[in-house]
Motif scaffolding. Structure first.
Motif, PDB file in Angstrom:
ATOM      1  N   PRO A  46       7.964  15.452   5.941  1.00 33.27           N
ATOM      2  CA  PRO A  46       7.035  16.476   5.452  1.00 33.27           C
ATOM      3  C   PRO A  46       5.608  15.943   5.330  1.00 33.27           C
ATOM      4  CG  PRO A  46       8.421  15.672   3.677  1.00 33.27           C
ATOM      5  CD  PRO A  46       8.937  15.051   4.918  1.00 33.27           C
ATOM      6  N   THR A  47       4.696  16.860   5.171  1.00 30.65           N
ATOM      7  CA  THR A  47       3.289  16.465   5.071  1.00 30.65           C
ATOM      8  C   THR A  47       3.040  15.604   3.821  1.00 30.65           C
ATOM      9  OG1 THR A  47       1.038  17.287   5.149  1.00 30.65           O
ATOM     10  CG2 THR A  47       2.558  18.588   3.864  1.00 30.65           C
TER      11      THR A  47
ATOM     12  N   SER B  99       4.184  12.231  15.193  1.00 30.53           N
ATOM     13  CA  SER B  99       4.772  12.630  13.918  1.00 30.53           C
ATOM     14  C   SER B  99       4.752  14.133  13.744  1.00 30.53           C
ATOM     15  CB  SER B  99       4.018  11.943  12.772  1.00 30.53           C
ATOM     16  OG  SER B  99       3.101  12.824  12.184  1.00 30.53           O
TER      17      SER B  99
ATOM     18  N   ASP C 223      -0.428  13.444  15.481  1.00 31.90           N
ATOM     19  CA  ASP C 223       0.150  14.206  14.369  1.00 31.90           C
ATOM     20  C   ASP C 223       0.509  15.614  14.851  1.00 31.90           C
ATOM     21  OD1 ASP C 223       1.026  14.505  11.834  1.00 31.90           O
ATOM     22  OD2 ASP C 223      -0.936  14.678  10.890  1.00 31.90           O
TER      23      ASP C 223
ATOM     24  N   GLY D 107       3.281   9.849   3.845  1.00 35.10           N
ATOM     25  CA  GLY D 107       2.909   8.479   4.204  1.00 35.10           C
ATOM     26  C   GLY D 107       2.987   8.133   5.680  1.00 35.10           C
TER      27      GLY D 107
ATOM     28  N   ALA E  80       1.833  13.499  -1.471  1.00 31.74           N
ATOM     29  CA  ALA E  80       1.055  12.676  -2.413  1.00 31.74           C
ATOM     30  C   ALA E  80      -0.380  13.153  -2.539  1.00 31.74           C
ATOM     31  CB  ALA E  80       1.083  11.225  -1.955  1.00 31.74           C
ATOM     32  N   ARG E  81      -0.824  13.975  -1.594  1.00 29.38           N
ATOM     33  CA  ARG E  81      -2.204  14.494  -1.707  1.00 29.38           C
ATOM     34  C   ARG E  81      -2.382  15.269  -3.010  1.00 29.38           C
ATOM     35  NH1 ARG E  81      -1.262  15.720   3.929  1.00 29.38           N
ATOM     36  NH2 ARG E  81      -2.404  14.210   5.198  1.00 29.38           N
TER      37      ARG E  81
ATOM     38  N   TYR F 272       0.800  -1.226   0.000  1.00 24.08           N
ATOM     39  CA  TYR F 272       0.000   0.000   0.000  1.00 24.08           C
ATOM     40  C   TYR F 272       0.833   1.277   0.000  1.00 24.08           C
ATOM     41  CZ  TYR F 272      -3.326  -3.484   1.570  1.00 24.08           C
ATOM     42  OH  TYR F 272      -4.093  -4.608   1.656  1.00 24.08           O
ATOM     43  N   ILE F 273       2.047   1.169   0.548  1.00 27.30           N
ATOM     44  CA  ILE F 273       2.835   2.396   0.720  1.00 27.30           C
ATOM     45  C   ILE F 273       4.143   2.271  -0.033  1.00 27.30           C
ATOM     46  CG2 ILE F 273       3.962   3.892   2.430  1.00 27.30           C
ATOM     47  CD1 ILE F 273       1.678   2.250   4.262  1.00 27.30           C
TER      48      ILE F 273
HETATM   49  N1  ATP Z   1       4.622   6.781   0.351  1.00 25.42           N
HETATM   50  C1  ATP Z   1       3.323   6.714   0.029  1.00 25.42           C
HETATM   51  N2  ATP Z   1       2.832   5.651  -0.615  1.00 25.42           N
HETATM   52  C2  ATP Z   1       1.530   5.582  -0.952  1.00 25.42           C
HETATM   53  N3  ATP Z   1       0.636   6.551  -0.687  1.00 25.42           N
HETATM   54  C3  ATP Z   1       1.087   7.634  -0.037  1.00 25.42           C
HETATM   55  C4  ATP Z   1       2.438   7.778   0.345  1.00 25.42           C
HETATM   56  N4  ATP Z   1       2.588   8.955   0.964  1.00 25.42           N
HETATM   57  C5  ATP Z   1       1.382   9.509   1.005  1.00 25.42           C
HETATM   58  N5  ATP Z   1       0.470   8.734   0.404  1.00 25.42           N
HETATM   59  C6  ATP Z   1      -0.959   9.037   0.241  1.00 25.42           C
HETATM   60  O1  ATP Z   1      -1.126  10.432   0.450  1.00 25.42           O
HETATM   61  C7  ATP Z   1      -2.157  10.717   1.371  1.00 25.42           C
HETATM   62  C8  ATP Z   1      -1.613  11.469   2.588  1.00 25.42           C
HETATM   63  O2  ATP Z   1      -0.665  10.672   3.265  1.00 25.42           O
HETATM   64  P1  ATP Z   1      -0.540  10.635   4.848  1.00 25.42           P
HETATM   65  O3  ATP Z   1      -1.879  10.860   5.452  1.00 25.42           O
HETATM   66  O4  ATP Z   1       0.166   9.401   5.249  1.00 25.42           O
HETATM   67  O5  ATP Z   1       0.323  11.909   5.111  1.00 25.42           O
HETATM   68  P2  ATP Z   1       1.240  12.273   6.365  1.00 25.42           P
HETATM   69  O6  ATP Z   1       2.665  11.987   6.042  1.00 25.42           O
HETATM   70  O7  ATP Z   1       0.701  11.630   7.579  1.00 25.42           O
HETATM   71  O8  ATP Z   1       1.050  13.831   6.420  1.00 25.42           O
HETATM   72  P3  ATP Z   1       0.269  14.712   7.505  1.00 25.42           P
HETATM   73  O9  ATP Z   1       1.167  14.811   8.664  1.00 25.42           O
HETATM   74  O10 ATP Z   1       0.054  15.999   6.829  1.00 25.42           O
HETATM   75  O11 ATP Z   1      -1.011  14.001   7.815  1.00 25.42           O
HETATM   76  C9  ATP Z   1      -2.770   9.400   1.723  1.00 25.42           C
HETATM   77  O12 ATP Z   1      -3.909   9.214   0.911  1.00 25.42           O
HETATM   78  C10 ATP Z   1      -1.734   8.367   1.358  1.00 25.42           C
HETATM   79  O13 ATP Z   1      -2.309   7.186   0.930  1.00 25.42           O
END
Ligand code: ATP
Length: 524
Positions: free
Chosen positions: A139-140, A379, A327, A143, A464-465, A97-98
């Motif tokens: 960073p935001t 995080s 977070d 993942g 990735a958003r 998934y990631i």
């Molecule tokens: N490395 C990755 N692989 C697959 N999908 C990713 C990846 N990074 C981010 N995404 C997708 O991007 C979106 C946001 O990711 P995520 O919620 O994990 O962000 P975050 O790093 O926790 O940032 P924040 O602190 O802003 O919440 C999700 O839908 C996630 O599925």
């Protein structure tokens, strides 16, 4: 009252009649007013004729329903499957998934396995082992949350995500840090209920089947008759037929829970009542078979849902398996001014969080919850504050530090295409429901990923958003006009509408937007 029989069922039933119960052939065949294999359905009259075939023996179905319910409850969280989750297996699962972020995946895999290891220890040593909480720095949108969420899902662990900035120092207006634990228990209750429902589905379906068939053919029906009706029931032919059922009262007593073993007393009692030996208030109801099935299934699962088992198991799962993702922890860390949001001391919030992370007992409406073994994953981007600006005690409670990388065009391309049910597959599946075959060339996917990276560089970096906003933009036209396009295609003799996204199309849509940054701020 009439009811229909599909072709397959009708054939099945006729074969059954001729091969297994020749003596009943005339009576049962007479039930069919039409049984031609070529017709779409067969119709036969029911209630009065059904009375004719009520006869000998009832199958011992109740007992098997109870057995499967008990085993469903006893293995609620797949203990066996968890044993197999080595760190390598966990990382393999997360890889589905990631994309990338190997260090973070390894860290959470170790934390999870350590939990399992702890649970294998004898009591006294087990209590001494504290979880090694994790600090994810990155960073935001790279993942961090996704890794924690997938990890929780993998092992069916209660999971909540909270924003550190929502919590304020005790006594100030805002959320109390103890709400974290209360929310975790709520999540755990929902999870336990959901697992129970899934696990009991087979048992409740079996029970409903037994009761409905008994209601239709009587307690003493011949086994062959019962089998025939079961076949029809299972292929849905009896769904519209009316059955008279003696439903158990819904206000059943709660189940007992002793030493971790569920006592199915009330469950068994209600079954016995159906066997005719228990004393119970009469509650005969006429209803369609499909309604009866839903009512019995609902009633059976509600009996367990209202039991002490749910709350006890929910508290156990929250305490032993719970994962709390906090977070933006960096936003409550400001080494220099010690202020957060201009009003509440960041150090104060950190101090309030400490006992929860260190381990304390929190009162919830379900009972006391101990947080000693809850796994905390904190995080933050830590652009301004550094992890070393956190209170020393908090730093000590987050000993595992992992850094996640920002995402470039290459990672974006992989996120678009590699994960199970990736964004492209999702879009294709959505449009396929309209009759659109959505196709992307590889060059288009690369261009799209590049556009997302460029937008992140020029606008805010949302990781990735950004792929979601870019993809929506590219598919906006076809998403809107899909029904009409498919209609046009059908008029010209085609079954489906083919929509190709190539590099040129991506450039046509994205280039003007990326040139006008004022505009792209709103649409991307
Ligand atoms: N490395 C990755 N692989 C697959 N999908 C990713 C990846 N990074 C981010 N995404 C997708 O991007 C979106 C946001 O990711 P995520 O919620 O994990 O962000 P975050 O790093 O926790 O940032 P924040 O602190 O802003 O919440 C999700 O839908 C996630 O599925």
């Amino acid at each position: 009252m009439t009811f229909s029989l599909s072709n397959q069922c009708a054939r099945h039933f006729c074969q059954f009649i001729t091969s297994r119960v020749p003596s009943r052939q005339t009576t049962l065949s007479a039930l069919f007013t039409q049984a031609a294999p070529s017709s779409a359905s067969s119709t036969f009259h029911s209630n009065s004729q059904l009375q004719q075939i009520r006869g000998a023996q009832t199958m011992p179905m109740m007992q098997s329903a109870q057995d499967s319910t008990a085993s469903a409850l006893n293995d609620l969280f797949d203990a066996e499957a968890r044993n197999m989750l080595t760190p390598t297996a966990i990382v393999d699962q997360l890889d589905r998934y990631i994309v990338g972020q190997p260090e973070a995946k390894r860290a959470v895999a170790i934390a999870l396995r350590n939990r399992w290891r702890r649970q294998q220890l004898p009591g006294q040593v087990r209590d001494e082992v504290i979880p090694k909480n994790i600090l994810m720095i990155g960073p935001t949108g790279c993942g961090k949350t996704e890794i924690a969420r997938r990890l929780a899902k993998l092992v069916n662990a209660p999971f909540i995500k909270v924003e550190a900035t929502k919590y304020t120092e005790l006594g100030y207006v805002g959320k109390d840090v103890e709400d974290i634990v209360k929310d975790l228990v709520e999540a755990s209750v929902s999870l336990v209920r959901q697992r129970l429902r899934e696990r009991m589905a087979a048992a409740t379906a079996e029970k409903a089947e037994a009761l409905i068939l008994e209601g239709m053919v009587g307690k003493h029906a011949d086994k062959s008759v019962l089998d025939a009706f079961r076949d029809m029931y299972r292929c849905g032919s009896l769904d519209e037929h009316t059955v008279s059922l003696d439903l158990p009262q819904s206000d059943n007593k709660k189940m007992n829970f002793e030493n971790g073993i569920i006592m199915l007393d009330s469950f068994l009692r209600s079954d016995r009542a159906f066997g005719g030996s228990g004393k119970r208030q009469e509650n005969k109801k006429q209803m369609k078979v499909r309604e009866a099935r839903a009512a019995i299934e609902e009633q059976e699962s509600e009996k367990v849902m209202q039991s002490d088992f749910v709350t006890k198991e929910a508290i156990r799962a929250a305490e032993e398996d719970g994962i709390v993702f906090i977070d933006e922890i960096d936003k409550i860390v400001d080494g220099k001014s010690g202020r957060m949001g201009g009003s509440v001391s960041s150090e104060g919030v950190q101090r309030d969080l400490l006992p929860i992370i260190e381990g304390s007992v929190v009162q919830t409406k379900y009972g006391n919850v101990t947080t000693d073994h809850v796994l905390f994953i904190c995080s933050g981007a830590f652009h301004k504050a550094k992890p070393s600006d956190m209170l020393a005690e908090l730093q000590g409670r987050l000993p595992i530090r992992v850094e996640l990388k920002g995402l470039g065009a290459n990672e974006m391309y992989r996120i678009l295409t590699e994960p199970d049910a990736n964004m492209i597959k999702q879009q294709q599946a959505l449009l396929a429901t309209e009759g659109v075959d959505l196709e992307f060339t590889d060059a288009a996917l690369r261009a799209l990923s590049q556009a997302a990276e460029t937008a992140n560089r020029f606008l805010d970096n949302i990781g990735a958003r950004r792929l979601h906003t870019v993809l929506e933009r590219i598919l906006a036209d076809v998403s809107f006009s899909a029904p009409e396009k498919v209609e046009e295609a059908r008029k010209s003799g085609l079954e489906r509408f083919h929509y190709l996204v190539d590099e040129k199309k991506v450039a046509e849509i994205m280039e003007p937007l990326l040139k006008k940054q004022d505009l792209s701020r709103y649409v991307l």
